[in-house]
Design an enzyme around this catalytic site. Sequence first.
Site, PDB file in Angstrom:
ATOM      1  N   THR A 150      82.610 139.677 -72.797  1.00  0.00           N
ATOM      2  CA  THR A 150      82.881 138.581 -73.751  1.00  0.00           C
ATOM      3  C   THR A 150      82.480 139.056 -75.151  1.00  0.00           C
ATOM      4  OG1 THR A 150      80.756 137.536 -73.198  1.00  0.00           O
ATOM      5  CG2 THR A 150      82.724 136.694 -72.095  1.00  0.00           C
ATOM      6  N   THR A 193      75.106 134.079 -70.004  1.00  0.00           N
ATOM      7  CA  THR A 193      75.908 134.446 -68.880  1.00  0.00           C
ATOM      8  C   THR A 193      75.799 135.931 -68.721  1.00  0.00           C
ATOM      9  OG1 THR A 193      77.298 132.594 -68.914  1.00  0.00           O
ATOM     10  CG2 THR A 193      78.093 134.424 -67.704  1.00  0.00           C
TER      11      THR A 193
END
Lengths: 406, 406
Positions: A150, A193
Amino acid sequence: MKLASPEVLPIDGFRFAGLAAGIKANGRPDLALAVADAACSAAGLFTTNLVRAAPVTVAEARVLGGRARAVLANSGCANACTGAPGLEATLASTRAVARALGAPDAEVLPASTGVIGALLASSKIEAHAAALVSALSRDGAAAFAEAILTTDRGPKVASLRGEIAGRPFHVLGIAKGAGMIHPAMAPAAPHATMLAFLFTDAAAPPRALARALALAADATFHTATVDGDTSTNDTLLALASGRAADASRGDDEPATALVDAFTSVSDLLARAIVSDGEGAEHLAEIVVRGLASDADARVVARTVATSSLVKTALFGRDPNWGRLLAAAGRAGVAFDPARARIAIEGIGIVEQGVAVGPDAEARARAILERPSYTVELTLGDGPGRARYLTCDLGLGYVRCNADYRS
Amino acid sequence: MKLASPEVLPIDGFRFAGLAAGIKANGRPDLALAVADAACSAAGLFTTNLVRAAPVTVAEARVLGGRARAVLANSGCANACTGAPGLEATLASTRAVARALGAPDAEVLPASTGVIGALLASSKIEAHAAALVSALSRDGAAAFAEAILTTDRGPKVASLRGEIAGRPFHVLGIAKGAGMIHPAMAPAAPHATMLAFLFTDAAAPPRALARALALAADATFHTATVDGDTSTNDTLLALASGRAADASRGDDEPATALVDAFTSVSDLLARAIVSDGEGAEHLAEIVVRGLASDADARVVARTVATSSLVKTALFGRDPNWGRLLAAAGRAGVAFDPARARIAIEGIGIVEQGVAVGPDAEARARAILERPSYTVELTLGDGPGRARYLTCDLGLGYVRCNADYRS
């Protein structure tokens, strides 16, 4: 034990793939699949956050059985806080891949990362399921690693070779960061995350595998932080194909060599994650020693590692020991500040609770230019010791997170 | 009750002064003195950090007696982690001022703020003691307020008039921030170097005064944070000259009107401190309701208020409810995320745990442009409620703290 990073060692029994399915708006790879040649032993740890994404709920329920065939991971969408439609989207995604593989749905473990609150577009995964399975290859780990990123600056892969009773085995780890990173996973507990996957060709029954995974996580991911925020999606999975050495001692206990291998690979991945923390320029290993217990030392190390004032000082290359000592002092753990010693890569800047002097600080300041270094707080002569990996808090972190959804 | 800010109400029985004594390198005012016309009732709360500056140790010991004549505060040097010489410097400073006043040393309460680790140059205070006492005046509160600032953008003063049984009394509060702000003071508990001083012309014996101060701090300063770092120097003092209304009920209990007045003034000061947090552009009041207890709600409110991801989102004017809910979820307090409601100044952006939609978020985004607003998390239908004041984490915070010592 031989570390072989960035070169990726082959792990017998697994194939990998990654591609762009259009989940990320920017068209970069966002869908990753790892598949065992046959259903194999599996274990997992998942976020302790009360708010849990749909893929966490599904993967946790499925891995309880101790067997899995595949890991299906996507970036670009966390599928968290998406209610019943989110759960349906996760189930539909794994179903499509299971069909393409000819495996039961329950053997596909999902993991997602990205913005919270957006519903996973399962139709994109369904549309790419066949292509994803076709793309599987023995050397596809790099494509898998790329597709789960990400805000990371680059992929995070580590592998090594171990040996048990003369028979070799291999461990391959793949992970991603880079924000909402303070893994606290149950059964033990991590944050971010963070997604991390360990693949081994060793043989280990599910409970032994789970034990090795928990021990490795506790020593590595659970003492790593980027921003102190434990994610809704943290997932750590291990799959063991059983093609190589037997790495268990009965059903419940892993061989020491497997624990060591998992710990070494996890440590490399944790360091890679924290080094690549959002906007980070430095990896700092905070070592605390001399307290009554390891647990006490861990609380102090965590408090120092998550202090905004400490982290901004590290960004400023400032050996600001006052902030280090003040953070330790507010941790709620007993020690005598008048006996504290603080050293940066062995250069003492505080002795007996007071400054050593400007020369020492100037030398420490030069160390703080480095990409990684150790900050050591000795707070007494007790046996308790712990370490925490952290990074600096800089302008890049703020820019990354102020603009993240826009 | 009448709030009178920024106008400062006169408080009978006190004089104030502030001047530049050369403690700050930039030549700005750095030495402040408040003097009661005669020794009067006094109470204090001090940082719970294990690492405590010399002035904290001295002021705490002196205020135990319940009487004081003066508050001597300096900025530019925290005199923390300075060992025995630091203690001597604090004692010498208060001794010089006590002599100039003709008061016992023990009646002068010291407070310091600035960089940790630098020794207070008491000779500068000794050299300016006579001038400081000469400068005392009834309307010197502004000069006092100016001289205690460090990274603050401006002075923080609040005053109000109360009434008890038809007799008026006044409270004047003076405070400073702006970083290392997460007050946790004992007997109750604050953080930062927050310095705050309350002066009242009401009459209250020391224990009643201490009780009023503790109640006010618990409702205000102890639910305020800039960066989560509790300082080595946090000091909150109250002096009561006794010239106006009697504000006690016996030796131990304050009148409700005094508690209310202290709380209102402290709330104004806490809001001023957080609004002026290092680099901050917004004051956010995090309100959590619907949990099992106020204590539970406070833990969740604090976790949300100190989350780097929440604070950077506020800097980015991003109604990023996923981060709000994720922070609440990692607080260790039980609630059902599927029932969560989140509103920004009354605009619901999450209902039943999922997004209301882009229109609501667009309206919330416009609210986040404002200098202050409320973020409300309703996490069930229990009676527990709490609030926390926080600010955004922006580029200014990083710049301020990466360069602070240089």
